[in-house]
Write a protein that holds these residues in place. Structure first.
Motif, PDB file in Angstrom:
ATOM      1  N   LEU A  10       0.831  -1.208   0.000  1.00 29.64           N
ATOM      2  CA  LEU A  10       0.000   0.000   0.000  1.00 29.64           C
ATOM      3  C   LEU A  10       0.863   1.254   0.000  1.00 29.64           C
ATOM      4  O   LEU A  10       1.931   1.285   0.611  1.00 29.64           O
ATOM      5  CB  LEU A  10      -0.914   0.022   1.227  1.00 29.64           C
ATOM      6  CG  LEU A  10      -2.000  -1.038   1.298  1.00 29.64           C
ATOM      7  CD1 LEU A  10      -2.730  -0.944   2.636  1.00 29.64           C
ATOM      8  CD2 LEU A  10      -2.984  -0.894   0.153  1.00 29.64           C
ATOM      9  N   PRO A  11       0.387   2.325  -0.644  1.00 30.09           N
ATOM     10  CA  PRO A  11       1.110   3.601  -0.570  1.00 30.09           C
ATOM     11  C   PRO A  11       1.059   4.160   0.856  1.00 30.09           C
ATOM     12  O   PRO A  11       0.144   3.858   1.626  1.00 30.09           O
ATOM     13  CB  PRO A  11       0.363   4.507  -1.546  1.00 30.09           C
ATOM     14  CG  PRO A  11      -0.889   3.812  -1.916  1.00 30.09           C
ATOM     15  CD  PRO A  11      -0.800   2.394  -1.477  1.00 30.09           C
ATOM     16  N   ALA A  12       2.043   4.960   1.194  1.00 27.77           N
ATOM     17  CA  ALA A  12       2.132   5.536   2.542  1.00 27.77           C
ATOM     18  C   ALA A  12       0.861   6.287   2.905  1.00 27.77           C
ATOM     19  O   ALA A  12       0.401   6.226   4.053  1.00 27.77           O
ATOM     20  CB  ALA A  12       3.346   6.456   2.647  1.00 27.77           C
ATOM     21  N   VAL A  38       7.002  10.566  16.952  1.00 29.87           N
ATOM     22  CA  VAL A  38       7.979  10.108  15.960  1.00 29.87           C
ATOM     23  C   VAL A  38       8.043  10.990  14.720  1.00 29.87           C
ATOM     24  O   VAL A  38       8.980  10.863  13.925  1.00 29.87           O
ATOM     25  CB  VAL A  38       7.744   8.629  15.542  1.00 29.87           C
ATOM     26  CG1 VAL A  38       7.881   7.712  16.727  1.00 29.87           C
ATOM     27  CG2 VAL A  38       6.442   8.440  14.828  1.00 29.87           C
ATOM     28  N   ILE A  39       7.094  11.887  14.544  1.00 26.33           N
ATOM     29  CA  ILE A  39       7.103  12.746  13.349  1.00 26.33           C
ATOM     30  C   ILE A  39       8.388  13.581  13.246  1.00 26.33           C
ATOM     31  O   ILE A  39       8.993  13.624  12.173  1.00 26.33           O
ATOM     32  CB  ILE A  39       5.837  13.616  13.272  1.00 26.33           C
ATOM     33  CG1 ILE A  39       4.660  12.735  12.837  1.00 26.33           C
ATOM     34  CG2 ILE A  39       6.016  14.784  12.304  1.00 26.33           C
ATOM     35  CD1 ILE A  39       3.326  13.444  12.844  1.00 26.33           C
ATOM     36  N   PRO A  40       8.871  14.222  14.307  1.00 24.79           N
ATOM     37  CA  PRO A  40      10.115  14.996  14.146  1.00 24.79           C
ATOM     38  C   PRO A  40      11.293  14.138  13.677  1.00 24.79           C
ATOM     39  O   PRO A  40      12.059  14.557  12.811  1.00 24.79           O
ATOM     40  CB  PRO A  40      10.361  15.583  15.542  1.00 24.79           C
ATOM     41  CG  PRO A  40       8.994  15.677  16.145  1.00 24.79           C
ATOM     42  CD  PRO A  40       8.274  14.447  15.641  1.00 24.79           C
ATOM     43  N   GLU A  76       6.561   8.148   3.692  1.00 25.99           N
ATOM     44  CA  GLU A  76       7.432   6.995   3.470  1.00 25.99           C
ATOM     45  C   GLU A  76       8.265   6.684   4.712  1.00 25.99           C
ATOM     46  O   GLU A  76       8.457   5.525   5.062  1.00 25.99           O
ATOM     47  CB  GLU A  76       8.343   7.232   2.262  1.00 25.99           C
ATOM     48  CG  GLU A  76       7.604   7.251   0.934  1.00 25.99           C
ATOM     49  CD  GLU A  76       6.849   5.965   0.657  1.00 25.99           C
ATOM     50  OE1 GLU A  76       7.368   4.864   0.952  1.00 25.99           O
ATOM     51  OE2 GLU A  76       5.717   6.053   0.140  1.00 25.99           O
ATOM     52  N   ALA A  77       8.745   7.713   5.396  1.00 25.66           N
ATOM     53  CA  ALA A  77       9.537   7.501   6.611  1.00 25.66           C
ATOM     54  C   ALA A  77       8.693   6.898   7.727  1.00 25.66           C
ATOM     55  O   ALA A  77       9.220   6.188   8.588  1.00 25.66           O
ATOM     56  CB  ALA A  77      10.167   8.818   7.063  1.00 25.66           C
ATOM     57  N   LEU A  78       7.391   7.165   7.714  1.00 24.57           N
ATOM     58  CA  LEU A  78       6.492   6.650   8.757  1.00 24.57           C
ATOM     59  C   LEU A  78       5.844   5.315   8.385  1.00 24.57           C
ATOM     60  O   LEU A  78       5.105   4.749   9.193  1.00 24.57           O
ATOM     61  CB  LEU A  78       5.415   7.690   9.070  1.00 24.57           C
ATOM     62  CG  LEU A  78       5.920   8.933   9.790  1.00 24.57           C
ATOM     63  CD1 LEU A  78       4.863  10.016   9.799  1.00 24.57           C
ATOM     64  CD2 LEU A  78       6.340   8.590  11.210  1.00 24.57           C
ATOM     65  N   ARG A  79       6.111   4.790   7.187  1.00 23.18           N
ATOM     66  CA  ARG A  79       5.523   3.507   6.763  1.00 23.18           C
ATOM     67  C   ARG A  79       5.653   2.421   7.834  1.00 23.18           C
ATOM     68  O   ARG A  79       4.676   1.743   8.136  1.00 23.18           O
ATOM     69  CB  ARG A  79       6.162   3.014   5.465  1.00 23.18           C
ATOM     70  CG  ARG A  79       5.732   3.741   4.225  1.00 23.18           C
ATOM     71  CD  ARG A  79       6.437   3.178   2.998  1.00 23.18           C
ATOM     72  NE  ARG A  79       6.038   1.817   2.727  1.00 23.18           N
ATOM     73  CZ  ARG A  79       4.919   1.456   2.115  1.00 23.18           C
ATOM     74  NH1 ARG A  79       4.083   2.373   1.697  1.00 23.18           N
ATOM     75  NH2 ARG A  79       4.633   0.190   1.918  1.00 23.18           N
ATOM     76  N   PRO A  80       6.849   2.216   8.426  1.00 25.28           N
ATOM     77  CA  PRO A  80       6.977   1.143   9.422  1.00 25.28           C
ATOM     78  C   PRO A  80       6.051   1.338  10.629  1.00 25.28           C
ATOM     79  O   PRO A  80       5.531   0.373  11.189  1.00 25.28           O
ATOM     80  CB  PRO A  80       8.446   1.204   9.848  1.00 25.28           C
ATOM     81  CG  PRO A  80       9.138   1.929   8.760  1.00 25.28           C
ATOM     82  CD  PRO A  80       8.131   2.869   8.158  1.00 25.28           C
ATOM     83  N   VAL A  81       5.828   2.577  11.018  1.00 25.49           N
ATOM     84  CA  VAL A  81       4.941   2.870  12.156  1.00 25.49           C
ATOM     85  C   VAL A  81       3.516   2.457  11.806  1.00 25.49           C
ATOM     86  O   VAL A  81       2.833   1.794  12.599  1.00 25.49           O
ATOM     87  CB  VAL A  81       4.998   4.368  12.527  1.00 25.49           C
ATOM     88  CG1 VAL A  81       3.978   4.717  13.597  1.00 25.49           C
ATOM     89  CG2 VAL A  81       6.402   4.757  12.959  1.00 25.49           C
ATOM     90  N   TYR A  82       3.066   2.826  10.619  1.00 31.25           N
ATOM     91  CA  TYR A  82       1.709   2.490  10.200  1.00 31.25           C
ATOM     92  C   TYR A  82       1.530   0.986  10.027  1.00 31.25           C
ATOM     93  O   TYR A  82       0.537   0.414  10.460  1.00 31.25           O
ATOM     94  CB  TYR A  82       1.344   3.204   8.899  1.00 31.25           C
ATOM     95  CG  TYR A  82       1.376   4.705   8.999  1.00 31.25           C
ATOM     96  CD1 TYR A  82       0.818   5.365  10.088  1.00 31.25           C
ATOM     97  CD2 TYR A  82       1.973   5.468   8.011  1.00 31.25           C
ATOM     98  CE1 TYR A  82       0.853   6.744  10.176  1.00 31.25           C
ATOM     99  CE2 TYR A  82       1.994   6.847   8.092  1.00 31.25           C
ATOM    100  CZ  TYR A  82       1.441   7.482   9.176  1.00 31.25           C
ATOM    101  OH  TYR A  82       1.467   8.845   9.264  1.00 31.25           O
TER     102      TYR A  82
END
Length: 92
Positions: A10-12, A38-40, A76-82
């Motif tokens: 899936l896309p981010a 984790v956003i910063p 994209e950087a947050l993909r693993p979190v999602y």
């Protein structure tokens, strides 16, 4: 219910929408708070160090970023979190 490979495909933006929508609908403030924390780091990892510094000093900037945290390099950087969150909530 999606498996890990389906989530990975899936896309981010879609991962963000599913995870945040599920968390809001189920009152999962813990996930939403973790996302804000984790956003910063995700912004810094995606090359946006100025935004990262601003987020740490301004809550409104951080909340704005959380709403758009499924877009572009940040998404994209947050993909693993999602993906991790959605794996734990297969009905999302």
């Amino acid at each position: 219910m999606m498996d890990v490979n389906e989530l990975e495909s899936l896309p981010a933006h879609e991962l963000h929408e599913r995870a945040v929508r599920y968390a809001v609908r189920h009152g999962d403030l813990g996930f939403l708070w973790d996302l804000l924390k984790v956003i910063p780091a995700a912004e810094a990892a995606s090359g946006h160090t100025t935004e990262s510094a601003n987020d740490l000093s301004k809550l409104s900037a951080l909340l704005s970023d959380a709403i758009a945290a499924g877009e572009g390099e940040l998404g994209e950087a947050l993909r693993p979190v999602y993906i991790e969150y959605l794996r734990g909530h297969p009905d999302a």
